[in-house]
Design a protein around this motif. Structure first.
Motif, PDB file in Angstrom:
ATOM      1  N   LEU A 125       0.840  -1.207   0.000  1.00 37.88           N
ATOM      2  CA  LEU A 125       0.000   0.000   0.000  1.00 37.88           C
ATOM      3  C   LEU A 125       0.872   1.253   0.000  1.00 37.88           C
ATOM      4  O   LEU A 125       0.543   2.250  -0.658  1.00 37.88           O
ATOM      5  N   ILE A 126       1.972   1.205   0.729  1.00 35.81           N
ATOM      6  CA  ILE A 126       2.907   2.336   0.740  1.00 35.81           C
ATOM      7  C   ILE A 126       3.482   2.553  -0.652  1.00 35.81           C
ATOM      8  O   ILE A 126       3.622   3.686  -1.118  1.00 35.81           O
ATOM      9  N   ARG A 127       3.783   1.453  -1.346  1.00 36.68           N
ATOM     10  CA  ARG A 127       4.390   1.542  -2.676  1.00 36.68           C
ATOM     11  C   ARG A 127       3.420   2.122  -3.718  1.00 36.68           C
ATOM     12  O   ARG A 127       3.839   2.523  -4.800  1.00 36.68           O
ATOM     13  N   ARG A 128       2.135   2.155  -3.396  1.00 37.22           N
ATOM     14  CA  ARG A 128       1.201   2.827  -4.311  1.00 37.22           C
ATOM     15  C   ARG A 128       1.509   4.315  -4.375  1.00 37.22           C
ATOM     16  O   ARG A 128       1.276   4.978  -5.383  1.00 37.22           O
ATOM     17  N   HIS A 129       1.990   4.854  -3.259  1.00 33.70           N
ATOM     18  CA  HIS A 129       2.288   6.283  -3.170  1.00 33.70           C
ATOM     19  C   HIS A 129       3.757   6.584  -3.444  1.00 33.70           C
ATOM     20  O   HIS A 129       4.083   7.640  -3.986  1.00 33.70           O
ATOM     21  N   ILE A 130       4.636   5.650  -3.026  1.00 35.69           N
ATOM     22  CA  ILE A 130       6.071   5.834  -3.241  1.00 35.69           C
ATOM     23  C   ILE A 130       6.609   4.593  -3.946  1.00 35.69           C
ATOM     24  O   ILE A 130       6.992   3.619  -3.294  1.00 35.69           O
ATOM     25  N   PRO A 131       6.627   4.588  -5.261  1.00 35.94           N
ATOM     26  CA  PRO A 131       7.102   3.413  -6.009  1.00 35.94           C
ATOM     27  C   PRO A 131       8.582   3.141  -5.738  1.00 35.94           C
ATOM     28  O   PRO A 131       9.321   4.025  -5.282  1.00 35.94           O
ATOM     29  N   LYS A 132       9.010   1.925  -6.018  1.00 36.88           N
ATOM     30  CA  LYS A 132      10.419   1.571  -5.878  1.00 36.88           C
ATOM     31  C   LYS A 132      11.261   2.467  -6.784  1.00 36.88           C
ATOM     32  O   LYS A 132      10.881   2.766  -7.903  1.00 36.88           O
ATOM     33  N   GLY A 133      12.407   2.865  -6.271  1.00 36.59           N
ATOM     34  CA  GLY A 133      13.295   3.736  -7.031  1.00 36.59           C
ATOM     35  C   GLY A 133      13.208   5.190  -6.631  1.00 36.59           C
ATOM     36  O   GLY A 133      14.062   5.999  -6.997  1.00 36.59           O
ATOM     37  N   VAL A 134      12.164   5.548  -5.845  1.00 39.12           N
ATOM     38  CA  VAL A 134      12.003   6.933  -5.387  1.00 39.12           C
ATOM     39  C   VAL A 134      12.914   7.183  -4.188  1.00 39.12           C
ATOM     40  O   VAL A 134      12.968   6.384  -3.257  1.00 39.12           O
ATOM     41  N   TRP A 192      -3.907   7.690   5.006  1.00 34.13           N
ATOM     42  CA  TRP A 192      -4.653   7.085   3.887  1.00 34.13           C
ATOM     43  C   TRP A 192      -4.808   5.580   4.095  1.00 34.13           C
ATOM     44  O   TRP A 192      -5.904   5.026   3.898  1.00 34.13           O
ATOM     45  N   ILE A 193      -3.726   4.907   4.486  1.00 29.01           N
ATOM     46  CA  ILE A 193      -3.767   3.457   4.693  1.00 29.01           C
ATOM     47  C   ILE A 193      -4.747   3.103   5.810  1.00 29.01           C
ATOM     48  O   ILE A 193      -5.557   2.174   5.679  1.00 29.01           O
ATOM     49  N   ASN A 194      -4.699   3.850   6.908  1.00 30.62           N
ATOM     50  CA  ASN A 194      -5.551   3.542   8.061  1.00 30.62           C
ATOM     51  C   ASN A 194      -7.025   3.837   7.815  1.00 30.62           C
ATOM     52  O   ASN A 194      -7.890   3.320   8.532  1.00 30.62           O
ATOM     53  N   ASN A 195      -7.311   4.674   6.828  1.00 30.68           N
ATOM     54  CA  ASN A 195      -8.702   5.010   6.514  1.00 30.68           C
ATOM     55  C   ASN A 195      -9.176   4.382   5.209  1.00 30.68           C
ATOM     56  O   ASN A 195     -10.216   4.752   4.671  1.00 30.68           O
ATOM     57  N   TYR A 196      -8.418   3.399   4.738  1.00 32.95           N
ATOM     58  CA  TYR A 196      -8.775   2.666   3.524  1.00 32.95           C
ATOM     59  C   TYR A 196      -9.802   1.590   3.875  1.00 32.95           C
ATOM     60  O   TYR A 196      -9.544   0.760   4.748  1.00 32.95           O
ATOM     61  N   GLU A 209     -15.671  -5.810   6.620  1.00 31.00           N
ATOM     62  CA  GLU A 209     -16.937  -5.410   5.997  1.00 31.00           C
ATOM     63  C   GLU A 209     -16.884  -3.932   5.603  1.00 31.00           C
ATOM     64  O   GLU A 209     -17.829  -3.168   5.801  1.00 31.00           O
ATOM     65  N   TYR A 210     -15.749  -3.543   5.052  1.00 27.85           N
ATOM     66  CA  TYR A 210     -15.456  -2.214   4.527  1.00 27.85           C
ATOM     67  C   TYR A 210     -15.375  -1.134   5.613  1.00 27.85           C
ATOM     68  O   TYR A 210     -15.500   0.056   5.332  1.00 27.85           O
ATOM     69  N   ASP A 211     -15.142  -1.561   6.839  1.00 22.86           N
ATOM     70  CA  ASP A 211     -14.750  -0.620   7.876  1.00 22.86           C
ATOM     71  C   ASP A 211     -13.252  -0.361   7.713  1.00 22.86           C
ATOM     72  O   ASP A 211     -12.578  -1.028   6.926  1.00 22.86           O
ATOM     73  N   THR A 212     -12.703   0.591   8.457  1.00 23.84           N
ATOM     74  CA  THR A 212     -11.294   0.944   8.323  1.00 23.84           C
ATOM     75  C   THR A 212     -10.463   0.405   9.484  1.00 23.84           C
ATOM     76  O   THR A 212     -10.984   0.121  10.569  1.00 23.84           O
ATOM     77  N   ALA A 213      -9.177   0.299   9.245  1.00 24.29           N
ATOM     78  CA  ALA A 213      -8.251  -0.118  10.303  1.00 24.29           C
ATOM     79  C   ALA A 213      -8.260   0.889  11.444  1.00 24.29           C
ATOM     80  O   ALA A 213      -8.136   0.518  12.614  1.00 24.29           O
ATOM     81  N   GLU A 214      -8.411   2.163  11.118  1.00 24.54           N
ATOM     82  CA  GLU A 214      -8.431   3.212  12.140  1.00 24.54           C
ATOM     83  C   GLU A 214      -9.591   3.012  13.106  1.00 24.54           C
ATOM     84  O   GLU A 214      -9.422   3.091  14.331  1.00 24.54           O
ATOM     85  N   ASN A 215     -10.789   2.734  12.576  1.00 30.21           N
ATOM     86  CA  ASN A 215     -11.955   2.503  13.436  1.00 30.21           C
ATOM     87  C   ASN A 215     -11.784   1.254  14.285  1.00 30.21           C
ATOM     88  O   ASN A 215     -12.143   1.230  15.464  1.00 30.21           O
ATOM     89  N   GLN A 216     -11.234   0.206  13.681  1.00 26.40           N
ATOM     90  CA  GLN A 216     -10.992  -1.029  14.418  1.00 26.40           C
ATOM     91  C   GLN A 216     -10.015  -0.780  15.569  1.00 26.40           C
ATOM     92  O   GLN A 216     -10.201  -1.292  16.677  1.00 26.40           O
ATOM     93  N   PHE A 217      -8.986   0.006  15.312  1.00 21.05           N
ATOM     94  CA  PHE A 217      -7.981   0.322  16.325  1.00 21.05           C
ATOM     95  C   PHE A 217      -8.592   1.160  17.449  1.00 21.05           C
ATOM     96  O   PHE A 217      -8.333   0.907  18.639  1.00 21.05           O
TER      97      PHE A 217
END
Length: 204
Positions: free
Chosen positions: A152-161, A177-181, A187-195
């Motif tokens: 997921l991080i590599r979606r924003h910062i590809p290899k080589g950056v 962004w990752i925590n609110n994905y 069931e399409y809740d977020t990691a942030e809410n679960q935490f």
């Protein structure tokens, strides 16, 4: 006719020497942690930039049950820098709460995690603040949550950056962004809410 010249290497008898044991093996980790039913068990890894160009690295922690992500931009990949970053996280949560939130941390055998004692001891009273477990060599599957988070991080910062050009603010935006994905597993809740739900159980 091959686009790249074929090189034939003669077979050599190679004797593999087991790496020095740094700390507690993942084999000693309680089997119940594999079920992801208990909160407070983390995986930790580093994400690096292009070799020889990027000095900065990202320290990535993933909570196994909630998939909560903590990402810190570090100036280098040294063991003492990782310990300092963990000390910073402990200061943020407080000593008592840190022990409940970070019961265990599972890492690979990278040199940045070689200070097992420093990772486990509290920055102030030197008591145990967590238990660190080391995966088998070349077994990234034993940190599956970490590996998925790194993608997921590599979606924003590809290899080589080059990470040296990235700011702490940019890294925290990626973390948010990752925590609110929305995640299918919740069931399409977020990691942030679960935490947050798990933290409310701890703090009452």
């Amino acid at each position: 006719d091959l686009p790249i010249k074929l090189r034939l290497n003669k077979r050599k008898n190679i004797v593999r020497i087991n790496k020095r044991k740094i700390g507690r093996s993942i084999e000693e980790r309680d089997k119940s942690i594999e079920t992801r039913e208990e909160f407070g068990h983390w995986e930790m890894d580093t994400v690096v930039g292009p070799q020889g160009k990027s000095k900065k690295v990202m320290l990535v922690l993933t909570e196994r049950k909630t998939r909560k992500e903590i990402v810190y931009l570090m100036p280098d990949r040294k063991a003492q820098t990782v310990v300092k970053t963990l000390n910073m996280i402990e200061r943020k949560y407080g000593e008592r709460l840190f022990r409940d939130v970070f019961k265990t941390i599972t890492v690979d055998n990278g040199v940045e995690f070689s200070d097992a004692e420093g990772l486990e001891k509290s920055r102030r009273n030197k008591k145990k603040r967590t238990k660190v477990y080391y995966c088998h060599p070349y077994s990234s599957c034993e940190r599956g949550s970490n590996e998925n988070a790194n993608r997921l991080i590599r979606r924003h910062i590809p290899k080589g950056v080059n990470f040296d050009k990235k700011s702490k603010t940019e890294i925290k935006e990626i973390e948010t962004w990752i925590n609110n994905y929305p995640r299918k597993i919740f069931e399409y809740d977020t990691a942030e809410n679960q935490f947050i739900n798990e933290m409310e159980k701890l703090t009452g």
